[in-house]
Design a protein around this motif. Sequence first.
Motif, PDB file in Angstrom:
ATOM      1  N   LYS A  17       0.832  -1.213   0.000  1.00  0.00           N
ATOM      2  CA  LYS A  17       0.000   0.000   0.000  1.00  0.00           C
ATOM      3  C   LYS A  17       0.863   1.257   0.000  1.00  0.00           C
ATOM      4  O   LYS A  17       0.554   2.232  -0.691  1.00  0.00           O
ATOM      5  N   ASN A  20       2.435   1.545  -3.459  1.00  0.00           N
ATOM      6  CA  ASN A  20       1.411   1.900  -4.432  1.00  0.00           C
ATOM      7  C   ASN A  20       1.005   3.367  -4.301  1.00  0.00           C
ATOM      8  O   ASN A  20       0.831   4.063  -5.298  1.00  0.00           O
ATOM      9  N   ALA A  21       0.869   3.823  -3.072  1.00  0.00           N
ATOM     10  CA  ALA A  21       0.501   5.227  -2.851  1.00  0.00           C
ATOM     11  C   ALA A  21       1.553   6.158  -3.438  1.00  0.00           C
ATOM     12  O   ALA A  21       1.224   7.155  -4.076  1.00  0.00           O
ATOM     13  N   SER A  24       1.622   5.324  -7.559  1.00  0.00           N
ATOM     14  CA  SER A  24       0.391   5.470  -8.343  1.00  0.00           C
ATOM     15  C   SER A  24      -0.408   6.716  -8.007  1.00  0.00           C
ATOM     16  O   SER A  24      -1.248   7.137  -8.794  1.00  0.00           O
ATOM     17  N   THR A  25      -0.189   7.291  -6.841  1.00  0.00           N
ATOM     18  CA  THR A  25      -1.022   8.411  -6.412  1.00  0.00           C
ATOM     19  C   THR A  25      -0.201   9.660  -6.113  1.00  0.00           C
ATOM     20  O   THR A  25      -0.379  10.693  -6.758  1.00  0.00           O
ATOM     21  N   LEU A  26       0.668   9.581  -5.134  1.00  0.00           N
ATOM     22  CA  LEU A  26       1.320  10.780  -4.609  1.00  0.00           C
ATOM     23  C   LEU A  26       2.278  11.440  -5.597  1.00  0.00           C
ATOM     24  O   LEU A  26       2.148  12.641  -5.887  1.00  0.00           O
ATOM     25  N   GLU A  29       0.493  12.811  -8.652  1.00  0.00           N
ATOM     26  CA  GLU A  29      -0.276  14.010  -8.311  1.00  0.00           C
ATOM     27  C   GLU A  29       0.644  15.217  -8.137  1.00  0.00           C
ATOM     28  O   GLU A  29       0.308  16.325  -8.573  1.00  0.00           O
TER      29      GLU A  29
END
Length: 99
Positions: A17, A20-21, A24-26, A29
């Motif tokens: 997690k 992945n954060a 794929s996200t942080l 962004e």
Amino acid sequence: MPRNVVDQEQINATAAKLNNAVNSTLVPELKRLQDEVDALLGDGLVLSQTSPKLRDSYANFNTSVTQAVNNITEFAKQFQQIGDSVMNLDSQIAGGIPS
């Protein structure tokens, strides 16, 4: 007396997690936000002296934040290494006990 628990599945799930954060996200962004700021300072808030300084300042800030966010993966690695080390130690101790 303190109790020790090593749940390898939970460790791996949390590490996944975290990774992945970051991936794929942080970090994506933060890149998107950098692009937004660049676009704003190129089109919507154009001041001959201020905009270039704001662009550089935000880019430096974004770089620092991105580096900090990428360090989250180091925690994921640490958690997994701790779990692996404890499980290996448990196996070694068990292997040294006569049947």
